[in-house]
Write a protein that holds these residues in place. Structure first.
Motif, PDB file in Angstrom:
ATOM      1  N   ALA A 578       0.832  -1.203   0.000  1.00  0.00           N
ATOM      2  CA  ALA A 578       0.000   0.000   0.000  1.00  0.00           C
ATOM      3  C   ALA A 578       0.866   1.252   0.000  1.00  0.00           C
ATOM      4  CB  ALA A 578      -0.928  -0.005   1.213  1.00  0.00           C
ATOM      5  N   ALA A 579       1.976   1.208   0.748  1.00  0.00           N
ATOM      6  CA  ALA A 579       2.873   2.362   0.766  1.00  0.00           C
ATOM      7  C   ALA A 579       3.483   2.605  -0.597  1.00  0.00           C
ATOM      8  CB  ALA A 579       3.979   2.154   1.807  1.00  0.00           C
ATOM      9  N   ALA A 580       3.691   1.528  -1.365  1.00  0.00           N
ATOM     10  CA  ALA A 580       4.246   1.656  -2.713  1.00  0.00           C
ATOM     11  C   ALA A 580       3.168   1.935  -3.755  1.00  0.00           C
ATOM     12  CB  ALA A 580       4.999   0.386  -3.089  1.00  0.00           C
ATOM     13  N   ARG A 581       1.920   2.080  -3.331  1.00  0.00           N
ATOM     14  CA  ARG A 581       0.784   2.380  -4.215  1.00  0.00           C
ATOM     15  C   ARG A 581       0.510   1.267  -5.216  1.00  0.00           C
ATOM     16  NH1 ARG A 581      -1.597   6.497  -1.426  1.00  0.00           N
ATOM     17  NH2 ARG A 581       0.006   7.898  -0.655  1.00  0.00           N
ATOM     18  N   LEU A 582       0.824   0.037  -4.844  1.00  0.00           N
ATOM     19  CA  LEU A 582       0.475  -1.097  -5.689  1.00  0.00           C
ATOM     20  C   LEU A 582      -0.913  -1.625  -5.355  1.00  0.00           C
ATOM     21  CD1 LEU A 582       3.913  -2.909  -5.726  1.00  0.00           C
ATOM     22  CD2 LEU A 582       2.787  -1.831  -7.684  1.00  0.00           C
ATOM     23  N   ILE A 583      -1.352  -1.427  -4.134  1.00  0.00           N
ATOM     24  CA  ILE A 583      -2.727  -1.725  -3.737  1.00  0.00           C
ATOM     25  C   ILE A 583      -3.267  -0.497  -3.013  1.00  0.00           C
ATOM     26  CG2 ILE A 583      -2.355  -4.216  -3.583  1.00  0.00           C
ATOM     27  CD1 ILE A 583      -2.105  -3.943  -0.580  1.00  0.00           C
ATOM     28  N   THR A 584      -4.586  -0.399  -2.926  1.00  0.00           N
ATOM     29  CA  THR A 584      -5.231   0.762  -2.316  1.00  0.00           C
ATOM     30  C   THR A 584      -6.011   0.319  -1.086  1.00  0.00           C
ATOM     31  OG1 THR A 584      -5.448   1.795  -4.490  1.00  0.00           O
ATOM     32  CG2 THR A 584      -6.804   2.683  -2.699  1.00  0.00           C
ATOM     33  N   GLU A 585      -5.741   0.964   0.046  1.00  0.00           N
ATOM     34  CA  GLU A 585      -6.467   0.660   1.271  1.00  0.00           C
ATOM     35  C   GLU A 585      -7.755   1.475   1.291  1.00  0.00           C
ATOM     36  OE1 GLU A 585      -5.615   0.071   6.053  1.00  0.00           O
ATOM     37  OE2 GLU A 585      -4.284   1.355   4.862  1.00  0.00           O
ATOM     38  N   THR A 586      -8.891   0.794   1.234  1.00  0.00           N
ATOM     39  CA  THR A 586     -10.187   1.475   1.175  1.00  0.00           C
ATOM     40  C   THR A 586     -10.816   1.646   2.555  1.00  0.00           C
ATOM     41  OG1 THR A 586     -11.253  -0.665   0.762  1.00  0.00           O
ATOM     42  CG2 THR A 586     -10.637   0.672  -1.163  1.00  0.00           C
ATOM     43  N   SER A 587     -10.444   0.794   3.494  1.00  0.00           N
ATOM     44  CA  SER A 587     -10.884   0.895   4.885  1.00  0.00           C
ATOM     45  C   SER A 587      -9.852   0.128   5.701  1.00  0.00           C
ATOM     46  CB  SER A 587     -12.296   0.312   5.061  1.00  0.00           C
ATOM     47  OG  SER A 587     -12.319  -1.050   4.705  1.00  0.00           O
ATOM     48  N   PRO A 588      -9.885   0.218   7.027  1.00  0.00           N
ATOM     49  CA  PRO A 588      -8.860  -0.461   7.824  1.00  0.00           C
ATOM     50  C   PRO A 588      -8.736  -1.942   7.460  1.00  0.00           C
ATOM     51  CG  PRO A 588     -10.126   1.013   9.214  1.00  0.00           C
ATOM     52  CD  PRO A 588     -10.794   1.012   7.879  1.00  0.00           C
ATOM     53  N   ARG A 589      -7.533  -2.318   6.992  1.00  0.00           N
ATOM     54  CA  ARG A 589      -7.195  -3.687   6.633  1.00  0.00           C
ATOM     55  C   ARG A 589      -8.036  -4.251   5.496  1.00  0.00           C
ATOM     56  NH1 ARG A 589      -2.228  -3.983   7.762  1.00  0.00           N
ATOM     57  NH2 ARG A 589      -1.750  -3.197   9.843  1.00  0.00           N
ATOM     58  N   ALA A 590      -8.570  -3.368   4.672  1.00  0.00           N
ATOM     59  CA  ALA A 590      -9.302  -3.793   3.469  1.00  0.00           C
ATOM     60  C   ALA A 590      -8.675  -3.079   2.279  1.00  0.00           C
ATOM     61  CB  ALA A 590     -10.787  -3.461   3.581  1.00  0.00           C
ATOM     62  N   TYR A 591      -8.344  -3.859   1.235  1.00  0.00           N
ATOM     63  CA  TYR A 591      -7.570  -3.318   0.126  1.00  0.00           C
ATOM     64  C   TYR A 591      -8.237  -3.683  -1.204  1.00  0.00           C
ATOM     65  CZ  TYR A 591      -4.039  -3.239   3.826  1.00  0.00           C
ATOM     66  OH  TYR A 591      -3.377  -3.031   4.996  1.00  0.00           O
ATOM     67  N   VAL A 592      -7.886  -2.876  -2.217  1.00  0.00           N
ATOM     68  CA  VAL A 592      -8.334  -3.144  -3.582  1.00  0.00           C
ATOM     69  C   VAL A 592      -7.096  -3.307  -4.458  1.00  0.00           C
ATOM     70  CG1 VAL A 592      -9.467  -2.166  -5.610  1.00  0.00           C
ATOM     71  CG2 VAL A 592     -10.538  -1.966  -3.363  1.00  0.00           C
ATOM     72  N   LEU A 593      -7.110  -4.337  -5.285  1.00  0.00           N
ATOM     73  CA  LEU A 593      -6.028  -4.597  -6.227  1.00  0.00           C
ATOM     74  C   LEU A 593      -6.579  -4.365  -7.631  1.00  0.00           C
ATOM     75  CD1 LEU A 593      -3.087  -5.790  -6.495  1.00  0.00           C
ATOM     76  CD2 LEU A 593      -4.188  -7.992  -6.879  1.00  0.00           C
ATOM     77  N   HIS A 594      -6.099  -3.321  -8.301  1.00  0.00           N
ATOM     78  CA  HIS A 594      -6.629  -2.993  -9.624  1.00  0.00           C
ATOM     79  C   HIS A 594      -6.210  -4.055 -10.644  1.00  0.00           C
ATOM     80  CE1 HIS A 594      -8.327   0.824  -8.461  1.00  0.00           C
ATOM     81  NE2 HIS A 594      -7.186   1.154  -7.867  1.00  0.00           N
ATOM     82  N   ASP A 595      -7.007  -4.177 -11.695  1.00  0.00           N
ATOM     83  CA  ASP A 595      -6.801  -5.250 -12.656  1.00  0.00           C
ATOM     84  C   ASP A 595      -5.422  -5.215 -13.304  1.00  0.00           C
ATOM     85  OD1 ASP A 595      -9.211  -6.392 -12.195  1.00  0.00           O
ATOM     86  OD2 ASP A 595     -10.229  -5.523 -13.939  1.00  0.00           O
ATOM     87  N   LEU A 596      -4.956  -4.037 -13.723  1.00  0.00           N
ATOM     88  CA  LEU A 596      -3.664  -3.964 -14.400  1.00  0.00           C
ATOM     89  C   LEU A 596      -2.539  -4.399 -13.468  1.00  0.00           C
ATOM     90  CD1 LEU A 596      -4.047  -0.615 -16.390  1.00  0.00           C
ATOM     91  CD2 LEU A 596      -4.153  -2.947 -17.277  1.00  0.00           C
ATOM     92  N   VAL A 597      -2.622  -4.015 -12.204  1.00  0.00           N
ATOM     93  CA  VAL A 597      -1.612  -4.434 -11.234  1.00  0.00           C
ATOM     94  C   VAL A 597      -1.704  -5.941 -10.999  1.00  0.00           C
ATOM     95  CG1 VAL A 597      -0.752  -4.105  -8.897  1.00  0.00           C
ATOM     96  CG2 VAL A 597      -1.671  -2.158 -10.159  1.00  0.00           C
ATOM     97  N   ARG A 598      -2.921  -6.448 -10.893  1.00  0.00           N
ATOM     98  CA  ARG A 598      -3.110  -7.888 -10.695  1.00  0.00           C
ATOM     99  C   ARG A 598      -2.541  -8.681 -11.866  1.00  0.00           C
ATOM    100  NH1 ARG A 598      -7.009 -11.020 -12.621  1.00  0.00           N
ATOM    101  NH2 ARG A 598      -8.251  -9.207 -13.228  1.00  0.00           N
TER     102      ARG A 598
END
Length: 692
Positions: A578-598
């Motif tokens: 998340a710090a490297a902006r590869l995933i996005t934290e949407t709420s505490p301990r919940a993340y989103v992984l965008h398709d291109l990154v995945r």
């Protein structure tokens, strides 16, 4: 050698041409047999070398006689144990060139000098002594002649300059500088000529291009002749710069920038007297083309820039999201608020080039601020002190682009309370917030509307208007990433008969999407690879395993299951991603992984499980029983992974016979800091993720 009509003589093999070249270099003078054999045989000459030389001389005499050389006073004669070529020296182009060059130096009128120098240079038909054998004797002579030619070119440009023909001078120099990119006097003359021709931007580009070449190929800084030209260019540009509108004589404008969207009024600040300087650097790159949207981010930067005591603003966002374009756009939009100029440096934090050394950046900044090259301190610490001293009373904008390390940012922050520092980077750089009260401005993907506008700007409105549904599909598949949208538009533009719908259909195929969003060394995969290469090894492992995740939201337990590791290790790795902006934290301990990154994570070859290593984020692993080199995440079907980008260790696309992509994620450590050891750590260094 040519006839009076310009036809080349059939001289035969290279040894015969080399023998004639030696004789022509010493016209009307005897050349001994030993001198000739030295030129024709670099190593030990053969036993029958004398007979071979005599044979070449005999054949040369026949060629000269066949073409009537005697009528022009040309004869190849024997003088004891030597040979001599008797001829009028005016027939030798090298001799005529030297005479014309010397004569041009005696002309008082620069127009006469131009004529003489052009006549001298017109005698050249290619490289000196072209077609002869390599060897010390002839190579030294050729180098001497080539140096004389370059001197003549520089003198011709100088003569055009004295006539006020600076554009012509720049054209003369540019052709040679492109062929001799490391010749600093030539580059310096070109920089000054471009500046005098009113092409300051081109001159600055050429200086920085030469500086990078010197650093990359020779590992040296520019010499005094180049830095003096750079300083003179900046000084001349400052003297030609018009005064800032609305600024009272002897006073600065208000230290408060005008808020975005309002006109405001300019104030004078009697408490901030003008510093005793003349250089007003304008190092900001040109306005980004096709820039749209970002009104919320621009307003946030405006608010952050109104703080006192030298505000520091940090633009953070993932790879390819447009942080640099946003910083440059805001800098141009607010340039009038900084009458003392703008400094800009690409720190190469995530780049195929090595990270910029702090001392080198400070040197560039000091030169831009008008500091004479011979007065610049040697140590980075002393340069930093002088830099803060020069900026203490100025109101400037300093843009530090592509930053990764706080320790490289702090020495480059100006010393003035009325200066603004704008930093772009992919990491959060929380230390900068803690120590310097930096204001974070997140930069995310574009909205669907702004993405469509950007696609139209790059591709043209016609195709987008003709196929709006296909355009919307491309925008969705590019996920609002400006880099992806620009590459997609370039793909469509190079295949105009395909249409948006056909391209959108190809882009929907996950197996080829990253291929289609790559052109040359530019693309989504390349940009992501430059981020991945700086992750700790356990975080890279978890990142790869997340490529299998297809759910909407990612949590710690899911990541631990995918990575086959304890939840505590997965949690720490997710924080790093998340710090490297590869995933996005949407709420505490919940993340989103965008398709291109995945998709990028999925293409990386497998790691051994973290459970085999017991390490995470720097926790030492058990000692290994064998030594090894650190080569991680090789392509599954390759024997030796090679970097996907030029001189970069960051992993990326490697096209195979099937057209698919295999990618490598490199080891930790600075990206491309040493192209020769990009994948390797010292032998014996344990790798936390190596399977036992």
């Amino acid at each position: 050698m040519a006839t009076g009509g310009g036809s080349l003589l059939p001289l035969g093999p290279a040894k015969r041409r080399s023998l004639l070249a030696v004789l022509l270099l010493h016209p009307n003078a005897p050349v001994t047999m030993g001198r000739l054999t030295e030129a024709l045989w670099d190593e030990e000459p053969p036993r029958h070398c004398r007979t071979m030389v005599q044979g070449h001389v005999s054949r040369l005499r026949a060629v000269l006689a066949e073409h009537g050389a005697q009528a022009h006073g040309v004869a190849l004669v024997t003088e004891g144990q030597a040979y001599a070529l008797r001829l009028p020296e005016a027939l030798v182009d090298a001799h005529r060139f030297r005479d014309l060059l010397q004569a041009s130096r005696g002309h008082q009128d620069p127009a006469d000098a131009v004529c003489g120098l052009r006549a001298a240079l017109s005698l050249w038909r290619g490289p000196a002594l072209d077609g002869t054998l390599p060897g010390p004797l002839l190579e030294t002579a050729a180098h001497t002649l080539d140096e004389l030619r370059l001197t003549a070119v520089e003198e011709l440009a100088a003569a055009h300059g004295r006539l006020g023909q600076h554009a012509t001078a720049a054209a003369v120099l540019r052709a040679e500088a492109a062929l001799q990119p490391l010749r600093e006097p030539l580059a310096a003359a070109l920089i000054l000529a471009l500046g005098k021709a009113g092409r300051t931007s081109d001159a600055l580009d050429w200086y920085h291009r030469t500086r990078r070449l010197l650093a990359d190929q020779l590992a040296v800084d520019p010499g005094s002749v180049l830095t003096d030209a750079y300083a003179a260019l900046l000084s001349a540009d400052a003297q030609a710069s018009p005064p800032v509108r609305g600024a009272a004589p002897g006073r600065h404008q208000s230290a408060q920038p005008v808020p975005s969207g309002s006109e405001g009024t300019e104030e004078t600040s009697p408490s901030c007297p003008p510093p005793p300087h003349t250089a007003v650097p304008r190092l900001l790159p040109g306005r980004p083309r096709g820039f749209r949207g970002r009104s919320r981010e621009l307003a946030a930067i405006d608010r952050a820039a109104t703080g006192d005591h030298g505000p520091v603003i940090m633009l953070t966002g993932g790879a390819g999201v447009g942080k640099t374009a946003l910083a440059v756009r805001w800098g141009h939009q607010r340039s009038a608020d900084y009458p003392d100029g703008c400094l800009f440096a690409d720190l190469h934090g995530h780049s195929t080039l090595p990270e910029r050394e702090t001392g080198a950046v400070l040197r560039d900044f000091l030169l831009a601020l008008g500091e004479p090259a011979d007065r610049i301190p040697v140590s980075p610490e002393a340069r930093g002190g002088r830099y803060r001293e020069l900026t203490a009373t100025r109101r400037m904008l300093v843009v530090l682009d592509n930053a990764r390390d706080v320790h490289r940012i702090r020495p480059l922050m100006p010393g003035g309370a009325h200066c603004v520092t704008l930093v772009t980077g992919r990491g959060r750089l929380g230390e900068l917030v803690a120590s310097d009260a930096a204001r974070l401005v997140p930069v995310g993907p574009l909205t669907a509307e702004d993405s469509t506008v950007l696609l139209s700007e790059v591709l043209g409105s016609g195709p987008v208007d003709a196929e709006p549904a296909a355009a919307a599909r491309i925008v969705r598949l590019c996920e609002g990433l400006p880099l992806a949208l620009r590459v997609a538009a370039a793909r469509v533009a190079t295949r105009p008969h395909q249409g948006l719908a056909a391209f959108a259909g190809e882009l929907s195929d996950e197996d080829s999407r990253l291929d289609l969003l790559t052109i040359g060394d530019t693309g989504v995969a390349a940009a992501l690879g430059l981020t991945v290469c700086h992750l700790p090894e356990p975080a890279r492992y978890v990142f790869h395993r997340l490529g299998r995740h297809t759910g909407a939201v990612l949590d710690t337990r899911t990541a631990a299951a995918l990575a086959d590791c304890p939840p505590s290790q997965a949690s720490m790795a997710l924080d790093q991603l998340a710090a490297a902006r590869l995933i996005t934290e949407t709420s505490p301990r919940a993340y989103v992984l965008h398709d291109l990154v995945r998709l990028y994570a999925r293409t990386l070859a497998p790691y051994p499980s973290l459970r085999h290593t017991g390490t995470v984020a720097g926790t030492p692993a058990a000692p290994r029983r064998r030594t090894h080199t650190r080569v991680l995440l090789r392509p599954a079907n390759s024997r030796g992974a090679s970097p996907y980008g030029p001189r970069c260790s960051c992993g990326g696309p490697r096209r195979g016979r099937t057209g698919g992509v295999t990618r490598t994620a490199p080891t930790g450590g600075p990206c491309a800091s040493d192209a020769r050891s990009a994948y390797e750590a010292p032998v014996g260094t344990p790798t936390p993720l190596e399977g036992g």
